[in-house]
Write an enzyme that holds these catalytic residues in place. Structure first.
Site, PDB file in Angstrom:
ATOM      1  N   ARG A  74      54.135  41.826  44.172  1.00 38.84           N
ATOM      2  CA  ARG A  74      53.057  42.574  44.841  1.00 38.84           C
ATOM      3  C   ARG A  74      53.086  42.237  46.329  1.00 38.84           C
ATOM      4  NH1 ARG A  74      47.566  41.585  41.983  1.00 38.84           N
ATOM      5  NH2 ARG A  74      48.468  42.871  40.332  1.00 38.84           N
ATOM      6  N   ARG A 143      42.542  37.836  47.669  1.00 39.96           N
ATOM      7  CA  ARG A 143      43.645  38.792  47.505  1.00 39.96           C
ATOM      8  C   ARG A 143      43.698  39.768  48.683  1.00 39.96           C
ATOM      9  NH1 ARG A 143      45.075  39.330  42.002  1.00 39.96           N
ATOM     10  NH2 ARG A 143      44.802  37.345  40.965  1.00 39.96           N
ATOM     11  N   LYS A 207      40.666  34.333  40.937  1.00 42.70           N
ATOM     12  CA  LYS A 207      40.965  35.314  41.995  1.00 42.70           C
ATOM     13  C   LYS A 207      39.687  35.730  42.729  1.00 42.70           C
ATOM     14  CE  LYS A 207      42.586  38.368  38.898  1.00 42.70           C
ATOM     15  NZ  LYS A 207      42.929  39.616  38.184  1.00 42.70           N
ATOM     16  N   LYS A 209      38.119  38.764  45.615  1.00 43.52           N
ATOM     17  CA  LYS A 209      38.460  40.071  46.206  1.00 43.52           C
ATOM     18  C   LYS A 209      37.424  40.500  47.235  1.00 43.52           C
ATOM     19  CE  LYS A 209      41.144  41.518  42.243  1.00 43.52           C
ATOM     20  NZ  LYS A 209      41.344  42.502  41.173  1.00 43.52           N
ATOM     21  N   CYS A 428      45.809  52.381  35.339  1.00 39.35           N
ATOM     22  CA  CYS A 428      46.503  51.117  35.634  1.00 39.35           C
ATOM     23  C   CYS A 428      47.930  51.206  35.118  1.00 39.35           C
ATOM     24  CB  CYS A 428      45.767  49.964  34.986  1.00 39.35           C
ATOM     25  SG  CYS A 428      46.031  49.908  33.201  1.00 39.35           S
ATOM     26  N   CYS A 434      53.061  45.485  31.766  1.00 39.01           N
ATOM     27  CA  CYS A 434      51.912  44.585  31.765  1.00 39.01           C
ATOM     28  C   CYS A 434      51.804  43.840  30.433  1.00 39.01           C
ATOM     29  CB  CYS A 434      50.619  45.349  32.026  1.00 39.01           C
ATOM     30  SG  CYS A 434      49.209  44.229  31.999  1.00 39.01           S
ATOM     31  N   CYS A 473      43.750  47.958  28.842  1.00 39.33           N
ATOM     32  CA  CYS A 473      43.003  46.844  28.252  1.00 39.33           C
ATOM     33  C   CYS A 473      41.693  46.685  29.020  1.00 39.33           C
ATOM     34  CB  CYS A 473      43.848  45.558  28.282  1.00 39.33           C
ATOM     35  SG  CYS A 473      43.741  44.635  29.823  1.00 39.33           S
ATOM     36  N   CYS A 477      41.699  47.111  35.658  1.00 39.29           N
ATOM     37  CA  CYS A 477      42.470  47.232  36.902  1.00 39.29           C
ATOM     38  C   CYS A 477      42.321  48.589  37.592  1.00 39.29           C
ATOM     39  CB  CYS A 477      43.944  46.951  36.631  1.00 39.29           C
ATOM     40  SG  CYS A 477      44.228  45.270  36.039  1.00 39.29           S
TER      41      CYS A 477
HETATM   42 FE1  SRM Z   1      44.709  43.837  37.734  1.00 37.54          FE
HETATM   43  C1  SRM Z   1      45.729  41.322  35.729  1.00 37.54           C
HETATM   44  C2  SRM Z   1      47.750  45.203  37.651  1.00 37.54           C
HETATM   45  C3  SRM Z   1      43.828  45.843  40.300  1.00 37.54           C
HETATM   46  C4  SRM Z   1      41.433  43.091  37.165  1.00 37.54           C
HETATM   47  N1  SRM Z   1      46.464  43.299  36.884  1.00 37.54           N
HETATM   48  C5  SRM Z   1      46.677  42.192  36.121  1.00 37.54           C
HETATM   49  C6  SRM Z   1      48.173  42.033  35.826  1.00 37.54           C
HETATM   50  C7  SRM Z   1      48.772  41.172  36.890  1.00 37.54           C
HETATM   51  C8  SRM Z   1      48.519  41.546  34.401  1.00 37.54           C
HETATM   52  C9  SRM Z   1      48.703  40.089  34.180  1.00 37.54           C
HETATM   53  O1  SRM Z   1      47.856  39.276  34.574  1.00 37.54           O
HETATM   54  O2  SRM Z   1      49.691  39.755  33.523  1.00 37.54           O
HETATM   55  C10 SRM Z   1      48.612  43.517  35.955  1.00 37.54           C
HETATM   56  C11 SRM Z   1      50.077  43.744  36.322  1.00 37.54           C
HETATM   57  C12 SRM Z   1      50.565  44.992  35.658  1.00 37.54           C
HETATM   58  C13 SRM Z   1      51.917  45.399  36.109  1.00 37.54           C
HETATM   59  O3  SRM Z   1      52.828  45.481  35.252  1.00 37.54           O
HETATM   60  O4  SRM Z   1      52.111  45.671  37.279  1.00 37.54           O
HETATM   61  C14 SRM Z   1      47.570  44.051  36.907  1.00 37.54           C
HETATM   62  N2  SRM Z   1      45.662  45.175  38.842  1.00 37.54           N
HETATM   63  C15 SRM Z   1      46.890  45.681  38.597  1.00 37.54           C
HETATM   64  C16 SRM Z   1      47.189  46.876  39.478  1.00 37.54           C
HETATM   65  C17 SRM Z   1      48.651  46.991  39.878  1.00 37.54           C
HETATM   66  C18 SRM Z   1      46.712  48.142  38.749  1.00 37.54           C
HETATM   67  C19 SRM Z   1      47.231  49.435  39.302  1.00 37.54           C
HETATM   68  O5  SRM Z   1      47.774  50.183  38.486  1.00 37.54           O
HETATM   69  O6  SRM Z   1      47.067  49.724  40.487  1.00 37.54           O
HETATM   70  C20 SRM Z   1      46.219  46.596  40.638  1.00 37.54           C
HETATM   71  C21 SRM Z   1      46.818  45.735  41.705  1.00 37.54           C
HETATM   72  C22 SRM Z   1      45.828  45.484  42.801  1.00 37.54           C
HETATM   73  C23 SRM Z   1      46.386  44.767  44.000  1.00 37.54           C
HETATM   74  O7  SRM Z   1      47.140  45.387  44.743  1.00 37.54           O
HETATM   75  O8  SRM Z   1      46.008  43.618  44.213  1.00 37.54           O
HETATM   76  C24 SRM Z   1      45.136  45.814  39.904  1.00 37.54           C
HETATM   77  N3  SRM Z   1      42.954  44.302  38.644  1.00 37.54           N
HETATM   78  C25 SRM Z   1      42.787  45.248  39.606  1.00 37.54           C
HETATM   79  C26 SRM Z   1      41.404  45.570  39.769  1.00 37.54           C
HETATM   80  C27 SRM Z   1      40.820  46.635  40.696  1.00 37.54           C
HETATM   81  C28 SRM Z   1      40.321  46.078  41.983  1.00 37.54           C
HETATM   82  O9  SRM Z   1      40.566  44.913  42.312  1.00 37.54           O
HETATM   83  O10 SRM Z   1      39.657  46.821  42.681  1.00 37.54           O
HETATM   84  C29 SRM Z   1      40.718  44.791  38.847  1.00 37.54           C
HETATM   85  C30 SRM Z   1      39.200  44.853  38.570  1.00 37.54           C
HETATM   86  C31 SRM Z   1      38.383  44.176  39.600  1.00 37.54           C
HETATM   87  C32 SRM Z   1      38.244  42.719  39.289  1.00 37.54           C
HETATM   88  O11 SRM Z   1      39.096  41.950  39.711  1.00 37.54           O
HETATM   89  O12 SRM Z   1      37.296  42.361  38.582  1.00 37.54           O
HETATM   90  C33 SRM Z   1      41.701  43.988  38.158  1.00 37.54           C
HETATM   91  N4  SRM Z   1      43.753  42.403  36.675  1.00 37.54           N
HETATM   92  C34 SRM Z   1      42.398  42.325  36.515  1.00 37.54           C
HETATM   93  C35 SRM Z   1      42.107  41.303  35.547  1.00 37.54           C
HETATM   94  C36 SRM Z   1      40.703  40.878  35.066  1.00 37.54           C
HETATM   95  C37 SRM Z   1      40.165  39.761  35.872  1.00 37.54           C
HETATM   96  C38 SRM Z   1      38.901  39.225  35.295  1.00 37.54           C
HETATM   97  O13 SRM Z   1      37.923  39.137  35.984  1.00 37.54           O
HETATM   98  O14 SRM Z   1      38.890  38.854  34.114  1.00 37.54           O
HETATM   99  C39 SRM Z   1      43.345  40.790  35.121  1.00 37.54           C
HETATM  100  C40 SRM Z   1      43.588  39.676  34.098  1.00 37.54           C
HETATM  101  C41 SRM Z   1      43.444  38.316  34.671  1.00 37.54           C
HETATM  102  O15 SRM Z   1      43.288  38.120  35.865  1.00 37.54           O
HETATM  103  O16 SRM Z   1      43.478  37.393  33.860  1.00 37.54           O
HETATM  104  C42 SRM Z   1      44.354  41.514  35.843  1.00 37.54           C
HETATM  105 FE1  SF4 Z   2      47.379  45.461  32.448  1.00 36.08          FE
HETATM  106 FE2  SF4 Z   2      44.938  45.605  31.475  1.00 36.08          FE
HETATM  107 FE3  SF4 Z   2      45.308  45.582  34.104  1.00 36.08          FE
HETATM  108 FE4  SF4 Z   2      45.984  47.687  32.749  1.00 36.08          FE
HETATM  109  S1  SF4 Z   2      43.904  46.874  32.928  1.00 36.08           S
HETATM  110  S2  SF4 Z   2      47.261  46.669  34.290  1.00 36.08           S
HETATM  111  S3  SF4 Z   2      46.668  46.864  30.840  1.00 36.08           S
HETATM  112  S4  SF4 Z   2      45.757  43.927  32.743  1.00 36.08           S
END
Ligand code: SRM
Ligand code: SF4
Length: 571
Positions: A74, A143, A207, A209, A428, A434, A473, A477
């Site tokens: 990323r 982030r 994390k 944000k 997402c 993922c 899930c 995201c």
């Molecule tokens: Fe996310 C984890 C992709 C925005 C909440 N996110 C992941 C991971 C890294 C999976 C992992 O931990 O193994 C995913 C990688 C998938 C892949 O194959 O690329 C992933 N998140 C993404 C992206 C690429 C989604 C997209 O399709 O655009 C976004 C990348 C953002 C960036 O550039 O930094 C992305 N993730 C978000 C957002 C939206 C936002 O920030 O506005 C959220 C919800 C807001 C928040 O943080 O509460 C988000 N991602 C999560 C979570 C849940 C965190 C939690 O509070 O429990 C995880 C899981 C974790 O961290 O354990 C996660």
């Molecule tokens: Fe992966 Fe869940 Fe985030 Fe989708 S919402 S990218 S399935 S961690």
């Protein structure tokens, strides 16, 4: 008294010598395509995740082969602004080292997928050669800082972007580990030689944000962030920012401890205090966040536990002055403004629709090639939006005809001539990369929208903006819990269907039906679209209608959201 048992990641951080761990040794090990588990956690702070191709898992297991490991990288892009030269470099990397695609994320960053371990260091080097980096793109730190990507040369937008960048720079980890490991920087022998003045050696509990937004567009979804700054503009200048705390989307099916939460506005700070406030909020979370139960470690839970007023009191102490009362502001929506726009300087901007944020070439749509050709001649910049789209920004009047021709030649000019439903979708990544995906998202939502468009067309709703988001899930995201229509993966081909989110991202949705097989979604929603078309009030948005029509109740906040899910599960 027994000592508190910290979560496993806290020990990994403590023992890592400021994020070094044994990453260098792991990279040198050619026997396996993977890294050891502790280093996998540390790699996140460096902006990379170990993954494996889940489409290939069963077959490789059959032949007793190691999983098809690769890495996702990323790239941080504060505020989503990137130059044509940087775009070309990203394009090159996607061909040379990744899977030939560039993913524009929901936080205005770039992602590459499918980079094998032996190419990881070279790829990091090339990213840095483009004057970009990946440190803190992931991990328990601040982030990528988001900012309204609107390119209009309004003073307020320029100032907001500068402030977002200043926050980003101020909160970037100071460890030399990144340079040592990826860029062959000079080795720092002992940890005493360096300090993390803000984070300390255990960084944050989880994390973090931050987003900066300039109303009336909430195209960066401020309510989903740990910390947000809403610009208050007077005479075209930002006089200060309303401060929001405690937003977050992540949840876990069946775990009451976890829930999505929209942020609360707790006060106002003058513009020149934005970095100070950002730092002090981070310090509050560093000191008060939960380091024992990782599922409860996000700042939204700290805010929920202390209450927004409690957090404000603590914050004021850390600041040494009080935040002022919040000032009035108004949002209109959280979508992008597609197509051409011109500003007072004569520059033009073209916002294009990128389905799922995935920039790639297909047999009938050469989006990646088209954008590469545009980048070669573009004299402005590119802006990644928080809705996974792209703005070709600041095109000079002289250059516009050439850009327009390329947009036509590659079919990009028509990218946004779609239904309001499709133009307001987010998905997402989910499968196949993922590791946490329970269901498809990016690969399935376009098909589902095509199915839903039948009843959208039948009911004359083609031009209505309805926000629709899908995640594989419950981690959220694509921020599905603040969409008017949300789908959250429950298992292969099955989704929780949510309704009633606020049109500008201000209100959580509520569970309408749980565990719906994908083939039943169309029939489930068709009558709802029909009654929306027939019975809505003037200007009423879909999410508001769903509540007024009694399809779901209005969600107040996280705990309430969860109670609804539990009730549905018991029913
Ligand atoms: Fe996310 C984890 C992709 C925005 C909440 N996110 C992941 C991971 C890294 C999976 C992992 O931990 O193994 C995913 C990688 C998938 C892949 O194959 O690329 C992933 N998140 C993404 C992206 C690429 C989604 C997209 O399709 O655009 C976004 C990348 C953002 C960036 O550039 O930094 C992305 N993730 C978000 C957002 C939206 C936002 O920030 O506005 C959220 C919800 C807001 C928040 O943080 O509460 C988000 N991602 C999560 C979570 C849940 C965190 C939690 O509070 O429990 C995880 C899981 C974790 O961290 O354990 C996660
Ligand atoms: Fe992966 Fe869940 Fe985030 Fe989708 S919402 S990218 S399935 S961690």
């Amino acid at each position: 008294m027994s000592e508190k048992k910290l979560s496993a990641n806290e020990y990994i951080k403590t023992d890592s010598n400021y994020l070094r761990g044994t990453i260098e040794q792991g990279l040198a090990d050619v026997v396996t395509g993977s890294m050891c588990e502790d280093d996998q956690q540390l790699l996140k702070f460096h902006g990379t995740y170990q993954q494996d191709d889940r489409d290939l898992r069963a077959n490789r297991r059959k032949y007793k082969l190691e999983k098809a490991y690769s890495f996702m990288i990323r790239v941080r892009v504060p505020g989503g602004v990137t130059s044509p030269a940087q775009w070309l470099q990203m394009d090159q990397i996607s061909t040379q080292f990744a899977n030939g695609t560039i993913k524009l994320t929901t936080r205005q960053a770039f992602q590459f997928h499918g980079i094998i371990k032996s190419n990881l260091k070279r790829t990091m080097g090339e990213i840095n050669q483009a004057a970009m980096d990946t440190i803190a793109a992931c991990g328990d730190v601040n982030r990528n800082v988001m900012c309204s990507p609107n390119p209009f040369l309004s003073e307020a937008h320029t100032q907001a972007m500068e402030d977002a960048r200043a926050i980003s720079a101020h909160l970037t980890p100071q460890t030399a580990a990144y340079h040592e490991i990826w860029l062959d920087g000079e080795k720092v022998e002992t940890s005493e030689q360096e300090v993390e003045p803000i984070y300390g050696k255990t960084y944050l509990p989880r994390k973090f944000k931050i987003t900066v937004v300039v109303p009336p567009s909430n195209d960066v979804d401020i309510y989903a962030d740990c910390l947000g700054f809403i610009a208050i503009v007077e005479d075209e200048k930002i006089v200060g920012y309303n401060v929001t705390v405690g937003g977050g989307m992540g949840a876990t099916h069946g775990n009451d401890l976890t829930f999505p939460r929209t942020a609360d506005v707790i006060g106002f700070c003058p513009a020149d205090k934005i970095v100070d406030v950002a730092e002090k909020v981070v310090l509050v979370q560093r000191d008060y966040g939960d380091r024992e139960v990782r599922a409860h470690a996000r700042f939204k839970y700290t805010v929920d536990d202390h209450g927004p007023d409690g957090i404000l009191k603590i914050l004021n102490k850390y600041l040494g002055y009080n935040l002022e009362p919040a000032r009035p502001f108004e949002f209109e929506d959280n979508g992008d403004r597609y197509g051409w726009a011109e500003d007072s300087t004569g520059n033009s901007h073209f916002t294009l629709f990128v389905e799922g944020g995935r920039v790639l070439d297909t047999a009938d749509y050469e989006l990646r090639t088209g954008l590469r050709e545009i980048a070669k001649i573009h004299d402005g910049d590119f802006r990644l939006t928080g809705n996974q789209n792209l703005i070709i920004a600041n095109i000079s009047a002289k250059n516009r005809p050439a850009v327009e021709k390329l947009l036509e030649d590659y079919g990009i000019a028509k990218s946004h001539l779609r239904s309001g439903l499709r133009l307001n979708n987010l998905a997402c990544v989910a499968l196949p990369t993922c590791a946490l995906a329970l269901a498809e998202a990016e690969r399935f939502l376009p098909t589902l929208i095509t199915e839903l468009e039948e009843s959208i067309e039948e009911n004359g709703l083609r031009h209505d903006a309805i926000t629709i988001r899908m995640t594989g899930c419950p981690n959220g995201c694509a921020r599905p819990y603040i969409a008017e229509l949300g789908f959250v993966g429950k298992g292969p081909g099955r989704y929780n269907v949510l309704l009633g989110g606020g049109f500008h991202g201000q209100r959580l949705s509520k569970l309408f039906r749980s565990d719906v097989p994908h083939e039943e979604i169309k029939d489930l929603l068709a009558p709802i679209f029909a009654s929306y078309a027939k019975d809505r009030e003037e200007g009423e948005h879909f999410g508001d209608f769903c509540i007024r029509a009694g399809l779901v109740e209005k969600t107040i906040n996280g705990a309430d959201f969860h109670a609804n899910i539990k009730a549905e599960a018991l029913a």
